[in-house]
Each structure stands twice: as structure tokens, then as C-alpha cells.
Design a protein around this motif. Structure first.
Motif, PDB file in Angstrom:
ATOM      1  N   ASP A 284       0.839  -1.202   0.000  1.00  0.00           N
ATOM      2  CA  ASP A 284       0.000   0.000   0.000  1.00  0.00           C
ATOM      3  C   ASP A 284       0.874   1.251   0.000  1.00  0.00           C
ATOM      4  OD1 ASP A 284      -2.599  -1.161   0.044  1.00  0.00           O
ATOM      5  OD2 ASP A 284      -2.155  -1.857   2.082  1.00  0.00           O
ATOM      6  N   GLY A 285       0.414   2.239  -0.772  1.00  0.00           N
ATOM      7  CA  GLY A 285       1.140   3.501  -0.814  1.00  0.00           C
ATOM      8  C   GLY A 285       2.135   3.563  -1.955  1.00  0.00           C
ATOM      9  N   LEU A 286       2.079   2.598  -2.877  1.00  0.00           N
ATOM     10  CA  LEU A 286       2.936   2.687  -4.063  1.00  0.00           C
ATOM     11  C   LEU A 286       2.297   3.702  -4.993  1.00  0.00           C
ATOM     12  CD1 LEU A 286       3.849  -1.009  -4.993  1.00  0.00           C
ATOM     13  CD2 LEU A 286       5.297   0.740  -3.915  1.00  0.00           C
ATOM     14  N   GLU A 287       2.917   4.836  -5.086  1.00  0.00           N
ATOM     15  CA  GLU A 287       2.326   5.928  -5.873  1.00  0.00           C
ATOM     16  C   GLU A 287       2.869   5.901  -7.287  1.00  0.00           C
ATOM     17  OE1 GLU A 287      -0.002   8.188  -5.573  1.00  0.00           O
ATOM     18  OE2 GLU A 287      -0.582   7.594  -3.522  1.00  0.00           O
ATOM     19  N   ASN A 288       2.128   5.337  -8.196  1.00  0.00           N
ATOM     20  CA  ASN A 288       2.462   5.498  -9.616  1.00  0.00           C
ATOM     21  C   ASN A 288       1.134   5.550 -10.360  1.00  0.00           C
ATOM     22  OD1 ASN A 288       1.845   2.743 -10.847  1.00  0.00           O
ATOM     23  ND2 ASN A 288       3.240   2.138  -9.202  1.00  0.00           N
ATOM     24  N   PRO A 289       1.106   6.234 -11.490  1.00  0.00           N
ATOM     25  CA  PRO A 289      -0.176   6.444 -12.183  1.00  0.00           C
ATOM     26  C   PRO A 289      -0.881   5.135 -12.514  1.00  0.00           C
ATOM     27  CG  PRO A 289       1.573   7.757 -13.191  1.00  0.00           C
ATOM     28  CD  PRO A 289       2.229   6.898 -12.153  1.00  0.00           C
ATOM     29  N   LYS A 290      -0.105   4.124 -12.898  1.00  0.00           N
ATOM     30  CA  LYS A 290      -0.706   2.837 -13.264  1.00  0.00           C
ATOM     31  C   LYS A 290      -1.433   2.239 -12.056  1.00  0.00           C
ATOM     32  CE  LYS A 290      -1.077  -0.489 -16.314  1.00  0.00           C
ATOM     33  NZ  LYS A 290      -1.515  -0.266 -17.692  1.00  0.00           N
ATOM     34  N   ASN A 291      -0.787   2.279 -10.915  1.00  0.00           N
ATOM     35  CA  ASN A 291      -1.369   1.694  -9.707  1.00  0.00           C
ATOM     36  C   ASN A 291      -2.629   2.455  -9.289  1.00  0.00           C
ATOM     37  OD1 ASN A 291      -1.430  -0.178  -7.570  1.00  0.00           O
ATOM     38  ND2 ASN A 291      -0.460   1.290  -6.184  1.00  0.00           N
ATOM     39  N   ASN A 292      -2.571   3.780  -9.356  1.00  0.00           N
ATOM     40  CA  ASN A 292      -3.736   4.575  -8.943  1.00  0.00           C
ATOM     41  C   ASN A 292      -4.946   4.241  -9.826  1.00  0.00           C
ATOM     42  OD1 ASN A 292      -2.017   5.680  -7.103  1.00  0.00           O
ATOM     43  ND2 ASN A 292      -1.706   7.613  -8.198  1.00  0.00           N
ATOM     44  N   ALA A 293      -4.719   4.217 -11.136  1.00  0.00           N
ATOM     45  CA  ALA A 293      -5.826   3.918 -12.059  1.00  0.00           C
ATOM     46  C   ALA A 293      -6.330   2.493 -11.833  1.00  0.00           C
ATOM     47  CB  ALA A 293      -5.348   4.094 -13.500  1.00  0.00           C
ATOM     48  N   PHE A 294      -5.397   1.594 -11.652  1.00  0.00           N
ATOM     49  CA  PHE A 294      -5.741   0.179 -11.438  1.00  0.00           C
ATOM     50  C   PHE A 294      -6.602   0.001 -10.185  1.00  0.00           C
ATOM     51  CE2 PHE A 294      -4.443  -3.658  -9.061  1.00  0.00           C
ATOM     52  CZ  PHE A 294      -4.959  -4.627  -9.901  1.00  0.00           C
ATOM     53  N   ARG A 295      -6.204   0.638  -9.113  1.00  0.00           N
ATOM     54  CA  ARG A 295      -6.930   0.469  -7.845  1.00  0.00           C
ATOM     55  C   ARG A 295      -8.355   1.031  -7.938  1.00  0.00           C
ATOM     56  NH1 ARG A 295      -3.758  -1.576  -3.795  1.00  0.00           N
ATOM     57  NH2 ARG A 295      -5.432  -1.159  -2.328  1.00  0.00           N
ATOM     58  N   THR A 296      -8.472   2.162  -8.606  1.00  0.00           N
ATOM     59  CA  THR A 296      -9.796   2.768  -8.766  1.00  0.00           C
ATOM     60  C   THR A 296     -10.697   1.850  -9.595  1.00  0.00           C
ATOM     61  OG1 THR A 296      -8.751   4.932  -8.709  1.00  0.00           O
ATOM     62  CG2 THR A 296     -10.996   4.865  -9.553  1.00  0.00           C
ATOM     63  N   ALA A 297     -10.156   1.370 -10.706  1.00  0.00           N
ATOM     64  CA  ALA A 297     -10.962   0.519 -11.597  1.00  0.00           C
ATOM     65  C   ALA A 297     -11.300  -0.806 -10.922  1.00  0.00           C
ATOM     66  CB  ALA A 297     -10.200   0.268 -12.903  1.00  0.00           C
ATOM     67  N   PHE A 298     -10.351  -1.356 -10.185  1.00  0.00           N
ATOM     68  CA  PHE A 298     -10.603  -2.652  -9.530  1.00  0.00           C
ATOM     69  C   PHE A 298     -11.695  -2.510  -8.476  1.00  0.00           C
ATOM     70  CE2 PHE A 298     -10.134  -6.084  -6.531  1.00  0.00           C
ATOM     71  CZ  PHE A 298      -9.965  -7.184  -7.371  1.00  0.00           C
ATOM     72  N   LYS A 299     -11.621  -1.458  -7.710  1.00  0.00           N
ATOM     73  CA  LYS A 299     -12.625  -1.260  -6.654  1.00  0.00           C
ATOM     74  C   LYS A 299     -14.020  -1.120  -7.271  1.00  0.00           C
ATOM     75  CE  LYS A 299     -13.380   0.253  -2.190  1.00  0.00           C
ATOM     76  NZ  LYS A 299     -12.861   0.799  -0.969  1.00  0.00           N
ATOM     77  N   ALA A 300     -14.089  -0.393  -8.384  1.00  0.00           N
ATOM     78  CA  ALA A 300     -15.383  -0.206  -9.048  1.00  0.00           C
ATOM     79  C   ALA A 300     -15.919  -1.555  -9.536  1.00  0.00           C
ATOM     80  CB  ALA A 300     -15.231   0.769 -10.210  1.00  0.00           C
ATOM     81  N   LYS A 301     -15.031  -2.425 -10.006  1.00  0.00           N
ATOM     82  CA  LYS A 301     -15.491  -3.708 -10.543  1.00  0.00           C
ATOM     83  C   LYS A 301     -15.786  -4.734  -9.450  1.00  0.00           C
ATOM     84  CE  LYS A 301     -14.542  -7.177 -14.033  1.00  0.00           C
ATOM     85  NZ  LYS A 301     -15.230  -8.252 -13.366  1.00  0.00           N
TER      86      LYS A 301
END
Ligand code: PHB
Length: 394
Positions: A284-301
Motif C-alpha cells: 500500500d502507498g505505491l504511488e504510480n499512475p498505473k497503480n492509482n488507475a488500477f486500484r480505482t478501476a478494480f474497486k469499481a469492478k
């Protein structure tokens, strides 16, 4: 025999398509118009690893959807099978996907014992296999195969990182507690190597049968071991119980482990996990654009937070996507497909990853500390760690 069976099935389709084109009845179909690429998902959807299998699946579906349902112009058709994390059913389940459902690709699985059965089936049939979790070291060491790639980790990697970090900090004696099966033993070996190369000593290994959770007899031995740390490998439902029981036992010895010990299970572990230190290729707390987008999309799904299992599923799909793009969907062009996959540089939510000669992922192993419900990354235990790949001659 099964290799022949498989290739002739695939070629049959393409030959048929070409024949139609030659007859001049229809225009020559391109590969893009060919039938879908069938991808078997052999994963646990029940038992102690059920949530792991579900997260891998959600993330694969997510990436396929991001690419409009197609890789390299070919529609991707997913066929799911619950392997129940039962090694004794592994071969017949893999054969069901390969011989009955005629999958072109098998993505699986979570449990190392089941993986060995899959490995036998895919090396015999020549089916492309991507491992989205199970860390059984033989898969990318002595039994490595050109049609088998791993997008997750080897059991050795995270535990080795934990051992290195502990040894470097001056801890001298530790014991290892785990389930008595490949992942537990191989993680223990990684932990021992990393720890002992940095001045420590593993004095004892305590085990119980997979997937049992009667930890009391083992925990009762801890005070008598004379160790400064306990290292452990457990995952899924078993990890929830182990961490809770460890805290309830009121032991003074700090608990560390392969990151699976606290991965995706911090919610149910609650306060019991607070302060547990682990090493893993995600956190947790790995700040990179790919991870941020991934986490948002995964949570939504999925309706829950992403974890390492989701990341591994996502990267398994990314790897297949890169391969199929390179051959424009022609999965029969094996040499070019495998080359593209081996040379893939993937922008993973965990950070950039690549592949070793044995087709094993090369990645940072992060150090994490469970804090307030998060596995907070506190540093990098080992940068760009590759499995030794011992005995692989690819
Ligand atoms: C394994 O059996 O290889 C395995 C299972 C669950 C994990 C990690 C490894 O979280």
C-alpha cells in the motif's frame, strides 16, 4: 500425442479459413476475423484461497474489457473452472480445459501443488500457460518450459527479501512456521537463504497440514525456541486465523513473513495484524499512475480494494495481450509469441517488471508494515530480484 492433437486442432481452423478464401466464395478471412482465443482460467473459487482466485479473475476481466474484449484483434473468451486448491484433482481439471474445452491458453493457478499438475498437462500438450500466482519454484527452474510464463513470483522471492531485511537489521535467530506443502517449504528456503547470508540462523521449522488451522500446538512451542523472530508463510483464510491466533497467544516474539500473511486479509485480521512486517512485490502507498488507475478501476469492478492477487491477474492478462498483439492474434506463431512475451516490459501496478531467461518475473521486493489496516511500504528489501532459475536451460 496431445501436442499433436492440439496443433492439428488449431491448424485445422486456420486451414479451413484459408480453404474458404481460396475457393473464392468469401473473401479470405484475416486472423482478426478468426474464432476467439479461448483462455481457460483454472483457479480456486472455493476453499481457503477462494478470494485469491476471484481477485485474479476480476483483474483479468478488467484488462480484457479495457482492450475492448480483444487482444491482437482476436476476441478473448474466458472459460472458468474451480480447481478448489486440490492437487489430487489438478490433472483431470487441467485436462478438462485442454482436451474437452480446447483452450488455447491456460491461466492458472494459486496453489503450488495444483500448479505442478497443470505444469505436467501444459508441458505435455504444448498449451501456453501463464501462472497468475502459485510460486512452485520448479516451474521456472529445473522444469521450466518455453510455453510457461509466470507473472506473479517464485515462492523463494518474497521470503528471501524478508530474510535479507531481518538479517541486515542484526536479528540472529528465527524459526519458520508454515503449512507442510511446496509453497511453505520453498518460502522457508528463501527466508533461510536471505537471513543466513546476512548473519542470521533459522533454528527450527514448524509445520501443519494444508489447509489446517489448528495452530495452538505450534504456537505453544514458540517461547521455548529461543528465537528473536518468527517467520511465516500462510495465505487467504489460513492467514487470517494464524495472525489472529498469534496475537491472541500474547507471544513476545515479533512475527514477520512472506507478504501473503497480511495481503488482502487485513480487514478480518483487525488489530491482530498491527505491526506485522512482511516482504512482497506489492504494497500500500505505491504511488504510480498505473497503480492509482488500477486500484480505482478494480474497486469499481470488484467492490473491494485491489491486492497483490489482483495485480498478478492483471499482469497475466497484460502479458498475454502483449504477446497476441505482437503476432496480430496468430497464436500459432509460437516462436514470435513467446519471444514477445519473454521480452515484455510491463507497466505493472507494482512498478516496472520484466522477465528472466526462465520466464519468471523480475521485480522489487518491498518491505511493508501493517499499520491501521494497510500494508504500508517502508522500503525496498531487494531491488529487481530475479529467482535463481537453477537448472533451467531455456
Ligand atoms: C502457493 O501455493 O504457491 C501460494 C498460495 C497462496 C499464496 C502464495 C503462494 O498467497
Amino acid at each position: 500425442m496431445s501436442k499433436l492433437y492440439k496443433s492439428s486442432t488449431r491448424r485445422g481452423v486456420l486451414k479451413g479459413a484459408a480453404a474458404v478464401g481460396l475457393a473464392g466464395v468469401f473473401p479470405m478471412p484475416t486472423i482478426a476475423q478468426a474464432k476467439p482465443v479461448k483462455v481457460g482460467l483454472m483457479l480456486p473459487y472455493s476453499g481457503t484461497f477462494a478470494q485469491l482466485g476471484e481477485n485474479i479473475t476480476h483483474a483479468i476481466e478488467m484488462h480484457v474489457a479495457e482492450k475492448g474484449g480483444k487482444f491482437g484483434g482476436r476476441e478473448i473468451q474466458l472459460v472458468k473452472l474451480d480447481d478448489e486448491s486440490k492437487p489430487e484433482l489438478g490433472l483431470q481439471n487441467a485436462d478438462r480445459l485442454i482436451k474437452r474445452d480446447n483452450v488455447d491458453v491456460l491461466i492458472g493457478t494459486v496453489h503450488s501443488g495444483v500448479q505442478m499438475a497443470i505444469h505436467k498437462a501444459v508441458t505435455e500438450s504444448g498449451t501456453l500457460c501463464i501462472v497468475p500466482n502459485a510460486g512452485a519454484v520448479a516451474v521456472t527452474r529445473n522444469l521450466c518450459a518455453k510455453n510457461v510464463f509466470r507473472a506473479s513470483f517464485s515462492n523463494w522471492q518474497p521470503a528471501y527479501g524478508m530474510g535479507v531485511a531481518l538479517g541486515k537489521r542484526g536479528v540472529k535467530k528465527a524459526a519458520w512456521i508454515t503449512w507442510d506443502y511446496a509453497a511453505g517449504a520453498e518460502s522457508g528456503e528463501g527466508f533461510k537463504q536471505g537471513f543466513e547470508a546476512n548473519g542470521g540462523q533459522v533454528v527450527q521449522t514448524l509445520t501443519l497440514k494444508f489447509p489446517e488451522t489448528n495452530f495452538q500446538p505450534l504456537l505453544a512451542q514458540v517461547p521455548g525456541l529461543g528465537v528473536d523472530a518468527i517467520g511465516a508463510f500462510f495465505a487467504g483464510g489460513g492467514a487470517i486465523n494464524f495472525v489472529k491466533d498469534y496475537a491472541a497467544a500474547g507471544l513476545k516474539v515479533p512475527l514477520v513473513g512472506s507478504g501473503f500473511l497480511t495481503e488482502g486479509v487485513l480487514g478480518p485480521q483487525g488489530a491482530a495484524a498491527e505491526g506485522v512486517e512482511t516482504a512482497l512485490h506489492y504494497g500500500d502507498g505505491l504511488e504510480n499512475p498505473k497503480n492509482n488507475a488500477f486500484r480505482t478501476a478494480f474497486k469499481a469492478k470488484a467492490g473491494r480494494d485491489a491486492d497483490v492477487y489482483a495485480v498478478q491477474g492483471y499482469d497475466s492478462a497484460q502479458l498475454l495481450g502483449i504477446g497476441l498483439e505482437a503476432v496480430k492474434g496468430n497464436i500459432d506463431n509460437e516462436a514470435a509469441l513467446y519471444k514477445a512475451m519473454r521480452e515484455a516490459k510491463i507497466d505493472s501496478p507494482r512498478g516496472p517488471i520484466s522477465f528472466s531467461k526462465s520466464q519468471e518475473v523480475v521485480q522489487h521486493i518491498y518491505l511493508r508494515k501493517a499499520t491501521g489496516g494497510l500494508n504500508k511500504v517502508t522500503g525496498i528489501a531487494v531491488e529487481n530480484l530475479a529467482d535463481p532459475g537453477t537448472g533451467c536451460k531455456l
